[in-house]
Design an enzyme around this catalytic site. Structure first.
Site, short mmCIF file in Angstrom:
data_model
loop_
_atom_site.label_atom_id
_atom_site.label_comp_id
_atom_site.label_asym_id
_atom_site.label_seq_id
_atom_site.Cartn_x
_atom_site.Cartn_y
_atom_site.Cartn_z
N ASN A 9 32.94 55.22 41.98
CA ASN A 9 34.07 54.31 40.98
C ASN A 9 34.54 55.07 39.71
OD1 ASN A 9 36.59 52.74 40.17
ND2 ASN A 9 35.26 50.87 41.31
N LYS A 11 36.10 54.28 37.15
CA LYS A 11 37.48 53.31 36.04
C LYS A 11 37.68 54.28 34.92
CE LYS A 11 34.29 49.82 38.07
NZ LYS A 11 33.36 48.33 37.35
N HIS A 93 39.71 45.47 43.92
CA HIS A 93 38.85 45.30 43.28
C HIS A 93 38.65 44.37 42.64
CE1 HIS A 93 35.85 46.45 39.80
NE2 HIS A 93 35.52 47.22 40.80
N GLU A 95 38.30 43.69 39.47
CA GLU A 95 38.97 44.05 38.11
C GLU A 95 40.51 44.51 37.77
OE1 GLU A 95 36.30 47.59 37.10
OE2 GLU A 95 35.21 46.32 36.56
N GLU A 161 31.83 42.66 46.78
CA GLU A 161 31.70 43.24 45.46
C GLU A 161 31.62 41.39 44.71
OE1 GLU A 161 31.93 47.32 44.28
OE2 GLU A 161 33.69 46.74 43.48
N GLY A 167 28.51 45.46 36.77
CA GLY A 167 28.50 45.87 35.11
C GLY A 167 27.43 44.87 34.60
N SER A 206 25.83 46.44 40.10
CA SER A 206 24.66 47.07 39.96
C SER A 206 23.75 47.89 41.03
CB SER A 206 24.29 45.98 39.43
OG SER A 206 24.73 45.63 38.23
P1 PGA Z 1 28.68 49.16 38.83
O1 PGA Z 1 30.42 48.52 39.34
O2 PGA Z 1 27.63 49.99 39.41
O3 PGA Z 1 28.93 49.48 37.11
O4 PGA Z 1 28.41 47.16 38.72
C1 PGA Z 1 30.32 48.61 40.95
C2 PGA Z 1 32.38 48.17 41.13
O5 PGA Z 1 32.79 47.62 39.87
O6 PGA Z 1 32.66 48.98 41.80
#
Ligand code: PGA
Length: 248
Positions: A9, A11, A93, A95, A161, A167, A206
């Site tokens: 992903n 982003k 997601h 976010e 997640e 992140g 992560s």
């Molecule tokens: P990350 O993000 O691997 O940077 O923690 C995962 C995601 O948002 O799908």
């Protein structure tokens, strides 16, 4: 038997040249034991799609509209994604839930719209740190799943997640993730059209080359949704190798 799936992903990152280079590097390896998927921003989708044609790397949208078409400035429809060669789309997601007002109902509508347009939704669920600390992880995840299951048919992927792991560099331990994945599988078998043993459940939050092996060794983790580490081809390919080696 569930085939491993690793999705990057990307982003809202990178220039068109960055993503072209990244895509080309990822496509240099041919994968058979694991499905590899890339989710670029919509602005980069066409360029990535061109590079992927003729390879078996899959393409996904990061989100789609709950509507078909019309006066919805800034939105991307499921049809538009399918037109560009997407087979999947991420919905819900954290976010999007946190910053763009995607609540359970809207996520469910997006997942349904995706399926109607023959895209496979990757439904993201997960708890915040506060929810985990107050013992509400299962309740929150079942609430998120229940809303979606009321509206969709078979053929979807779930991504667990934990919001506190995205992140932050702070991944769930393999045991913590396994516990939630097992619950998700049981809940899905009982409350959705999916056959629990065929359902692919990805872990995201992560994932890095140095923790992928231990996460992917867990029986109910079928792959990963990778954010930060998917922006570096070497890291992403190492994670794909872990999945190919450990899942199935
Ligand atoms: P990350 O993000 O691997 O940077 O923690 C995962 C995601 O948002 O799908």
């Amino acid at each position: 038997m569930r085939k491993a799936l690793v999705a990057g992903n990307w982003k809202m990152n990178g220039t068109i040249n960055d993503v072209k280079e990244l895509t080309s590097k990822i496509c240099q390896t041919e994968w058979n034991d694991v499905d590899i998927m890339l989710a670029p921003s919509f602005a980069h989708m066409h360029s990535v799609s061109e590079i992927l044609s003729g390879t078996n790397v899959l393409l996904a949208g990061q989100d789609c509209s709950e509507f078909d078409q019309g006066a919805f400035t800034g939105e991307t429809s499921a049809d538009m994604l399918a037109d560009l060669g997407c087979t999947h789309v991420i919905v819900g997601h954290s976010e999007r839930r946190q910053f763009f007002g995607d609540d359970d109902l809207r996520v469910a509508r997006k997942a349904r719209k995706a399926q109607i347009k023959r895209l496979c939704p990757i439904v993201c669920v997960g708890e915040t740190l506060e929810e985990r600390d107050s013992g509400k992880t299962t309740e929150v995840i079942e609430r998120q799943l229940c809303a979606v299951f009321e509206m969709i048919e078979n053929k979807f992927v779930i991504a667990y997640e934990p919001v506190w792991a995205i992140g932050t560099g702070k991944s769930a331990t393999p045991e913590m993730a396994q516990e939630v994945h097992e619950n998700i599988r049981q809940y899905s078998a009982a409350h959705s059209h999916a056959n629990g043993s065929d359902l692919r459940i990805l872990y995201g939050g992560s994932v890095k080359p140095d923790n992928a092996d231990e996460l992917f060794s867990m029986p109910d983790i079928d792959g990963g949704l990778i954010g930060g580490a998917s922006l570096d081809s070497e890291s992403f390919l190492k994670i794909c190798c872990s999945a190919a080696k450990l899942i199935n």
